[in-house]
Design a protein around this motif. Structure first.
Motif, mmCIF file in Angstrom:
data_model
loop_
_atom_site.group_PDB
_atom_site.id
_atom_site.type_symbol
_atom_site.label_atom_id
_atom_site.label_comp_id
_atom_site.label_asym_id
_atom_site.label_seq_id
_atom_site.Cartn_x
_atom_site.Cartn_y
_atom_site.Cartn_z
ATOM 1 N N ASP A 85 -25.308 -45.794 42.847
ATOM 2 C CA ASP A 85 -25.417 -45.530 41.407
ATOM 3 C C ASP A 85 -24.291 -46.190 40.629
ATOM 4 N N GLU A 86 -23.080 -46.114 41.167
ATOM 5 C CA GLU A 86 -21.936 -46.734 40.484
ATOM 6 C C GLU A 86 -22.123 -48.250 40.435
ATOM 7 N N LEU A 87 -22.639 -48.805 41.543
ATOM 8 C CA LEU A 87 -22.837 -50.254 41.570
ATOM 9 C C LEU A 87 -23.869 -50.656 40.509
ATOM 10 N N LYS A 88 -24.952 -49.891 40.429
ATOM 11 C CA LYS A 88 -25.979 -50.216 39.425
ATOM 12 C C LYS A 88 -25.428 -50.059 38.009
ATOM 13 N N LYS A 89 -24.594 -49.051 37.842
ATOM 14 C CA LYS A 89 -24.009 -48.807 36.522
ATOM 15 C C LYS A 89 -23.124 -49.999 36.102
ATOM 16 N N SER A 90 -22.365 -50.515 37.054
ATOM 17 C CA SER A 90 -21.493 -51.655 36.739
ATOM 18 C C SER A 90 -22.312 -52.883 36.375
ATOM 19 N N LEU A 91 -23.377 -53.126 37.146
ATOM 20 C CA LEU A 91 -24.213 -54.286 36.837
ATOM 21 C C LEU A 91 -24.909 -54.082 35.486
ATOM 22 N N GLY A 92 -25.251 -52.839 35.208
ATOM 23 C CA GLY A 92 -25.861 -52.510 33.914
ATOM 24 C C GLY A 92 -24.921 -52.836 32.766
ATOM 25 N N ALA A 93 -23.624 -52.572 32.983
ATOM 26 C CA ALA A 93 -22.635 -52.860 31.936
ATOM 27 C C ALA A 93 -22.542 -54.365 31.683
ATOM 28 N N LEU A 94 -22.662 -55.165 32.740
ATOM 29 C CA LEU A 94 -22.641 -56.623 32.556
ATOM 30 C C LEU A 94 -23.852 -57.074 31.739
ATOM 31 N N ASN A 95 -25.003 -56.494 32.059
ATOM 32 C CA ASN A 95 -26.215 -56.810 31.298
ATOM 33 C C ASN A 95 -26.056 -56.465 29.831
ATOM 34 N N TRP A 96 -25.456 -55.308 29.604
ATOM 35 C CA TRP A 96 -25.197 -54.868 28.231
ATOM 36 C C TRP A 96 -24.309 -55.891 27.517
ATOM 37 N N ALA A 97 -23.263 -56.344 28.215
ATOM 38 C CA ALA A 97 -22.332 -57.287 27.602
ATOM 39 C C ALA A 97 -23.023 -58.615 27.277
ATOM 40 N N VAL A 98 -23.947 -59.040 28.144
ATOM 41 C CA VAL A 98 -24.690 -60.282 27.870
ATOM 42 C C VAL A 98 -25.486 -60.130 26.567
ATOM 43 N N GLY A 99 -26.143 -58.975 26.426
ATOM 44 C CA GLY A 99 -26.925 -58.713 25.207
ATOM 45 C C GLY A 99 -26.041 -58.742 23.968
ATOM 46 N N ILE A 100 -24.883 -58.113 24.065
ATOM 47 C CA ILE A 100 -23.972 -58.075 22.913
ATOM 48 C C ILE A 100 -23.478 -59.483 22.567
ATOM 49 N N MET A 101 -23.220 -60.292 23.603
ATOM 50 C CA MET A 101 -22.759 -61.668 23.343
ATOM 51 C C MET A 101 -23.818 -62.449 22.561
ATOM 52 N N ASN A 102 -25.071 -62.241 22.924
ATOM 53 C CA ASN A 102 -26.151 -62.913 22.187
ATOM 54 C C ASN A 102 -26.135 -62.510 20.713
ATOM 55 N N LYS A 103 -25.979 -61.207 20.502
ATOM 56 C CA LYS A 103 -25.973 -60.707 19.119
ATOM 57 C C LYS A 103 -24.787 -61.259 18.342
ATOM 58 N N LEU A 104 -23.603 -61.210 18.977
ATOM 59 C CA LEU A 104 -22.395 -61.681 18.288
ATOM 60 C C LEU A 104 -22.524 -63.151 17.937
ATOM 61 N N GLU A 105 -23.083 -63.912 18.865
ATOM 62 C CA GLU A 105 -23.225 -65.354 18.626
ATOM 63 C C GLU A 105 -24.088 -65.583 17.367
ATOM 64 N N ASN A 106 -25.246 -64.911 17.333
ATOM 65 C CA ASN A 106 -26.125 -65.080 16.166
ATOM 66 C C ASN A 106 -25.438 -64.640 14.886
ATOM 67 N N GLU A 107 -24.828 -63.443 14.970
ATOM 68 C CA GLU A 107 -24.230 -62.849 13.774
ATOM 69 C C GLU A 107 -23.123 -63.745 13.190
ATOM 70 N N TYR A 108 -22.238 -64.222 14.087
ATOM 71 C CA TYR A 108 -21.078 -64.961 13.565
ATOM 72 C C TYR A 108 -21.390 -66.423 13.255
ATOM 73 N N VAL A 109 -22.363 -67.000 13.943
ATOM 74 C CA VAL A 109 -22.770 -68.358 13.586
ATOM 75 C C VAL A 109 -23.373 -68.325 12.170
ATOM 76 N N PHE A 110 -24.179 -67.303 11.948
ATOM 77 C CA PHE A 110 -24.769 -67.113 10.609
ATOM 78 C C PHE A 110 -23.667 -66.954 9.559
#
Ligand SMILES: Nc1nc2c(ncn2[C@@H]2O[C@H](COP(=O)(O)OP(=O)(O)OP(=O)(O)O)[C@@H](O)[C@H]2O)c(=O)[nH]1
Ligand SMILES: [Mg+2]
Length: 342
Positions: A85-110
């Motif tokens: 469960d902890e391992l899945k949670k950690s990988l989940g956090a990386l996935n979350w960070a990837v999503g946020i990076m996409n959002k930040l990129e769009n937001e700040y490029v705009f």
């Protein structure tokens, strides 16, 4: 299990920001009109920083094997070692960070595109601040992946095709000594309990058939709830890998465990696992004929008498294994039934 090197948040940020700087320099030295440069430079920095960060996380995600696609043995092994469960949670956090990076990129490029040229640098600074805070926010998860990498470095490689014998018994009864006698494996052997912490594997071939012998840490006769991680690894191997279990009694009791306890553990294993069991009495070189031992021997149907350290009786085990593998001894506990106690 292979997990790629896990960088720290600072390493990730250093890499992302320095690559972003290089990308900005390219724009700065290009031939585009001067008045456009400041905005385009900052846009390139934001894009590159987000992308390099994302790539780092995606690389970790792609290269870490998916626990749920693994054999149950590995799933349980990983669970005992670090916690699935902890391992899945950690990988989940990386996935979350990837999503946020996409959002930040769009937001700040705009934002940078809409900003005044003299403001572009401030927009980029704000973007970098957000990137830093996201990456630092998952520090614990990155640390955990690094810890997992270390813990699973020596995860055993199992041959799921080979006929598999798992050796079980109390600590110090001679399990690793026996593995050494049967196969060229070199497990640690020592005169104190719990020498074997992990799972040791040896292989041999007989009449074109492959055999895999698995040496496990010693077990004590206590409930699974009370077992430590070392013992649990042995249980995981028994549960998922054993075509046949070889249960070793230390006939001499020099291991420090009385035959009564050893018999209790044997009965426990017999009841918990739906697997055939070969019983052997080891360290026979240390015992004289005695009635006390004979009583225990007579509780089992034809156990084998061996001395793992000098090799006597080991050929009987191999013969027995061949019979199990050839199907002559097919049914559960057809031959080796205990005395029905417990
Ligand atoms: N005399 C005698 N000593 C033996 C025999 N088999 C093992 N030993 C000794 O018993 C001690 C324990 O042997 P190991 O093979 O390490 O026992 P183990 O069951 O693997 O122990 P753990 O890994 O701690 O659970 C060592 O000192 C061995 O040399 C035997 O047949 N005769
Ligand atoms: Mg051992």
């Amino acid at each position: 299990m292979f997990i790629p090197t896990v960088p720290t948040p600072e390493e990730i940020l250093d890499k992302s920001f320095s690559r972003a700087k290089k990308a900005a320099n390219k724009v700065r030295t290009s031939t585009i009109p001067r008045y456009k440069k400041s905005k385009q430079t900052e846009e390139a920095r934001i894009k590159t920083a987000c992308q390099v960060t994302k790539d780092t996380f995606n690389n970790l995600l792609d290269k870490t094997p998916q626990v749920e696609n693994m054999h149950m043995f590995y799933q349980d092994y990983i669970d005992v070692m670090v916690g699935v469960d902890e391992l899945k949670k950690s990988l989940g956090a990386l996935n979350w960070a990837v999503g946020i990076m996409n959002k930040l990129e769009n937001e700040y490029v705009f934002k940078v595109r809409r900003s005044r040229p003299e403001n572009a640098a401030n927009v980029r600074k704000a973007a970098f601040g957000r990137i830093s805070s996201v990456v630092r926010q998952i520090k614990d998860e990155l640390d955990f992946l690094d810890f997992t990498k270390g813990k699973l470095r020596n995860m055993p490689t199992i041959d799921f095709e080979a006929f598999t014998l798992v050796i079980a018994g109390f600590p110090n009864v001679g399990k690793s000594t026996l593995l050494r006698q049967i196969t060229p494996a070199e497990p640690k052997v020592a005169d104190y309990p719990f020498t074997t912490h992990g799972i040791q594997i040896g292989h041999f071939e007989k009449r074109w058939k492959k055999y895999q012998i698995i040496d496990t840490p010693g077990l004590l006769d206590r409930p699974i709830m009370d077992m430590n991680n070392i013992e649990l690894r042995a249980m995981v191997a028994l549960e998922h890998l054993a075509d046949v279990i070889l249960y070793i009694f230390d006939a001499s009791e020099t291991s420090g465990y009385p035959l009564e306890s050893q018999m209790r553990l044997y009965n426990e294993i017999r009841h918990v696992f739906d697997t055939q069991i070969i019983c052997v009495f080891n360290k026979m070189d240390l015992v004289e004929n005695n009635k006390y031992l004979d009583e225990y021997i007579s509780m089992l149907d034809n156990p084998l008498m061996i001395s793992a350290s000098n090799g006597s009786g080991v050929d009987l085990i191999i013969k027995e294994l061949e019979e199990y593998n050839g199907g002559k001894k097919g049914n559960k506990n057809e031959k080796r039934v205990g005395n029905g106690e417990s």
